[in-house]
Write a protein that holds these residues in place. Sequence first.
Motif, PDB file in Angstrom:
ATOM      1  N   THR A  83      -0.555 -31.119  22.616  1.00 32.67           N
ATOM      2  CA  THR A  83      -0.655 -32.185  23.905  1.00 32.67           C
ATOM      3  C   THR A  83      -2.741 -32.046  23.839  1.00 32.67           C
ATOM      4  O   THR A  83      -3.233 -33.153  25.351  1.00 32.67           O
ATOM      5  CB  THR A  83      -0.602 -31.047  25.331  1.00 32.67           C
ATOM      6  OG1 THR A  83      -0.534 -29.136  25.612  1.00 32.67           O
ATOM      7  CG2 THR A  83       1.035 -31.555  24.333  1.00 32.67           C
ATOM      8  N   ILE A  96      -4.787 -38.483  24.081  1.00 33.17           N
ATOM      9  CA  ILE A  96      -3.180 -38.531  23.468  1.00 33.17           C
ATOM     10  C   ILE A  96      -2.106 -37.516  23.019  1.00 33.17           C
ATOM     11  O   ILE A  96      -3.099 -36.281  22.785  1.00 33.17           O
ATOM     12  CB  ILE A  96      -3.047 -40.003  22.201  1.00 33.17           C
ATOM     13  CG1 ILE A  96      -3.742 -38.588  20.947  1.00 33.17           C
ATOM     14  CG2 ILE A  96      -4.147 -41.057  22.317  1.00 33.17           C
ATOM     15  CD1 ILE A  96      -3.106 -39.676  19.827  1.00 33.17           C
ATOM     16  N   VAL A  97      -0.458 -38.002  23.516  1.00 31.67           N
ATOM     17  CA  VAL A  97       0.502 -36.833  23.430  1.00 31.67           C
ATOM     18  C   VAL A  97      -0.055 -37.608  21.944  1.00 31.67           C
ATOM     19  O   VAL A  97       0.955 -38.601  21.243  1.00 31.67           O
ATOM     20  CB  VAL A  97       1.159 -36.862  24.457  1.00 31.67           C
ATOM     21  CG1 VAL A  97       1.828 -36.451  23.218  1.00 31.67           C
ATOM     22  CG2 VAL A  97       1.009 -36.261  25.374  1.00 31.67           C
ATOM     23  N   ARG A 130       5.982 -39.743  26.181  1.00 26.35           N
ATOM     24  CA  ARG A 130       5.083 -40.863  27.132  1.00 26.35           C
ATOM     25  C   ARG A 130       4.966 -40.178  28.455  1.00 26.35           C
ATOM     26  O   ARG A 130       3.573 -40.125  28.981  1.00 26.35           O
ATOM     27  CB  ARG A 130       5.821 -42.225  27.180  1.00 26.35           C
ATOM     28  CG  ARG A 130       5.132 -43.292  27.523  1.00 26.35           C
ATOM     29  CD  ARG A 130       4.779 -44.297  26.612  1.00 26.35           C
ATOM     30  NE  ARG A 130       3.231 -44.712  26.563  1.00 26.35           N
ATOM     31  CZ  ARG A 130       3.459 -45.847  26.949  1.00 26.35           C
ATOM     32  NH1 ARG A 130       4.516 -46.950  26.898  1.00 26.35           N
ATOM     33  NH2 ARG A 130       2.041 -47.192  26.609  1.00 26.35           N
ATOM     34  N   SER A 133       2.347 -37.415  28.118  1.00 23.54           N
ATOM     35  CA  SER A 133       0.998 -37.913  28.438  1.00 23.54           C
ATOM     36  C   SER A 133       0.639 -38.396  29.777  1.00 23.54           C
ATOM     37  O   SER A 133      -0.569 -38.271  30.372  1.00 23.54           O
ATOM     38  CB  SER A 133       1.356 -39.135  27.594  1.00 23.54           C
ATOM     39  OG  SER A 133      -0.236 -39.692  27.352  1.00 23.54           O
ATOM     40  N   TYR A 138      -3.472 -38.646  30.859  1.00 23.32           N
ATOM     41  CA  TYR A 138      -4.113 -39.413  29.366  1.00 23.32           C
ATOM     42  C   TYR A 138      -3.095 -40.958  29.437  1.00 23.32           C
ATOM     43  O   TYR A 138      -3.532 -41.788  27.801  1.00 23.32           O
ATOM     44  CB  TYR A 138      -2.757 -39.385  28.033  1.00 23.32           C
ATOM     45  CG  TYR A 138      -3.844 -37.273  27.953  1.00 23.32           C
ATOM     46  CD1 TYR A 138      -4.668 -36.928  28.596  1.00 23.32           C
ATOM     47  CD2 TYR A 138      -2.684 -36.552  27.187  1.00 23.32           C
ATOM     48  CE1 TYR A 138      -4.895 -35.506  28.112  1.00 23.32           C
ATOM     49  CE2 TYR A 138      -3.575 -35.280  26.717  1.00 23.32           C
ATOM     50  CZ  TYR A 138      -4.588 -34.957  27.637  1.00 23.32           C
ATOM     51  OH  TYR A 138      -4.990 -33.439  27.187  1.00 23.32           O
ATOM     52  N   VAL A 142       0.499 -42.242  23.707  1.00 24.57           N
ATOM     53  CA  VAL A 142       1.109 -41.361  22.580  1.00 24.57           C
ATOM     54  C   VAL A 142       0.894 -41.730  20.735  1.00 24.57           C
ATOM     55  O   VAL A 142       1.216 -43.041  20.873  1.00 24.57           O
ATOM     56  CB  VAL A 142       2.700 -40.880  22.742  1.00 24.57           C
ATOM     57  CG1 VAL A 142       3.482 -40.486  22.179  1.00 24.57           C
ATOM     58  CG2 VAL A 142       2.661 -40.774  24.287  1.00 24.57           C
TER      59      VAL A 142
END
Length: 181
Positions: A83, A96-97, A130, A133, A138, A142
Amino acid sequence: MQRRVLLVRGRDNQRVATLLVELAQKHLDDFEAHWRPVLEQAGAEDKFWDWVVKKRISLSSDNVESFAIDYAGMTQGLMAIETQWHRSQVNRRNRIVYVQAIASAPWNRGAIRRPPELRGVGTALLLFARQRSLDLGYEGRVGLHALPGAESFYDDQNMADYGPDPAQENLTYFEYGRFQR
């Protein structure tokens, strides 16, 4: 953490309520006792993944999280995400994740069982990534590197395909961009 997730039972197309939870020892035991033998017999690309190590990393790191989907007393899906350290390959300014690993139980895979026991496990896990995120600011971004046999799944999920990544054993990189409401 516990989240209700609706999936579809393959034999009758009925929606069923499952639970997305933090990965626990029971899920690791299910993988070793129930998943791995079937994955090995089927020659699945993820048959040697070590979920015990993935869980250990998530316990010792603030930036790695691991989850499972439970239904009818059995683990139906697993996912590990990072993360904080990854950035978009499209625009390096965007965090991003990153999905380190994602797997559906073998009986939920159309290539192994027809009809699958449950449909939508992988999709539910990706949607949760998602959501994480979005939670982290973010904007729903993803990313992941796909095993060759899973590339069509990510295409079906409308993730952008950025081609083979030489830095990651030429695995194809996929990414969701900013979530558009």
